[in-house]
Design an enzyme around this catalytic site. Sequence first.
Site, mmCIF file in Angstrom:
data_model
loop_
_atom_site.group_PDB
_atom_site.id
_atom_site.type_symbol
_atom_site.label_atom_id
_atom_site.label_comp_id
_atom_site.label_asym_id
_atom_site.label_seq_id
_atom_site.Cartn_x
_atom_site.Cartn_y
_atom_site.Cartn_z
ATOM 1 N N LYS A 8 -3.527 -0.047 2.250
ATOM 2 C CA LYS A 8 -4.755 0.744 2.184
ATOM 3 C C LYS A 8 -5.886 -0.165 1.706
ATOM 4 O O LYS A 8 -5.658 -1.222 1.119
ATOM 5 C CB LYS A 8 -4.611 1.954 1.245
ATOM 6 C CG LYS A 8 -4.271 1.627 -0.211
ATOM 7 C CD LYS A 8 -5.473 1.274 -1.068
ATOM 8 C CE LYS A 8 -5.078 0.960 -2.507
ATOM 9 N NZ LYS A 8 -6.113 0.168 -3.229
ATOM 10 N N ASP A 136 -1.531 4.751 -7.525
ATOM 11 C CA ASP A 136 -1.926 4.963 -6.133
ATOM 12 C C ASP A 136 -0.754 5.296 -5.220
ATOM 13 O O ASP A 136 -0.935 5.451 -4.012
ATOM 14 C CB ASP A 136 -2.700 3.755 -5.592
ATOM 15 C CG ASP A 136 -1.920 2.444 -5.692
ATOM 16 O OD1 ASP A 136 -0.800 2.463 -6.227
ATOM 17 O OD2 ASP A 136 -2.450 1.415 -5.244
#
Length: 276
Positions: A8, A136
């Site tokens: 990401k 995350d």
Amino acid sequence: MIIFPNAKINLGLRIIEKRPDGFHNLQSCFYPVGWNDVLEIIPAETFQFSSSGLPIPGDDSTNVTNNLCVRAYKLLNADFDLPPVHIHLHKVVPIGAGLGGGSADAAFALRVLNERFSLGLHVDALENYARQLGSDCAFFVQNKPVYCLEKGDVFEPIAIDLTGFHIMLVYPNLAISTAEAYARVRPHLPETPLRTHLLAPVETWRETVRNDFEDSLFPAYPVLAHIKQQLYEAGAIYASMSGSGSTLYGLFHAPVETPNQFSAYRVWKGRLQTVN
């Protein structure tokens, strides 16, 4: 079963304040990109973990207990008494790069184990398990663009779609630990929430969408600032460091040639699309 955990990027990252628990509250947008690891999970007589590709710190034949994939298995095994499996991770996404590669591996492991053993865990439950592995990790359960708050594990929808943009990620063979990055950053509340800037056209982001880690890490590691400038010189509409570094990325309207200056670095190029 073989799956491909993806990385990401952070579209902006504002560090708001330090929390009583030692973490930091932040504002960011996580966006999936197609730079992938390879993860295989198959039945086995006894639990095994192995890896190939990039070396993973601490993951040798005698000490793999800290690997996030192993921790993901043990987390579910404590509640569901799973059958033994062999997990093999082929590591491609750089480590200490601000791309969430290890978190993705762990979250994808949770997803596969949930499916393989019919555990019946829905999204909320999987995200709660993932949050125990890293701030995350939970993002990769749904693996779609989200606006992130608190430690980066509280999500709100955001209407951002970069489908069709081309991206170049540049990893300068420099791992920056999360602890080092946060030790250098100075938290502050921005005058305008990051969300407001992100909802404006991408062409405006160069002046408004910031990663707060750049202020402290660029002076310490000048190569990062140089790469960002070179991305703009190559025609990027927007360029930034991802997460707490050290990967830089540029967004482009069209495919772009890799500048010669990046020949010594690890570079990944692709076209953005929503990853599920």
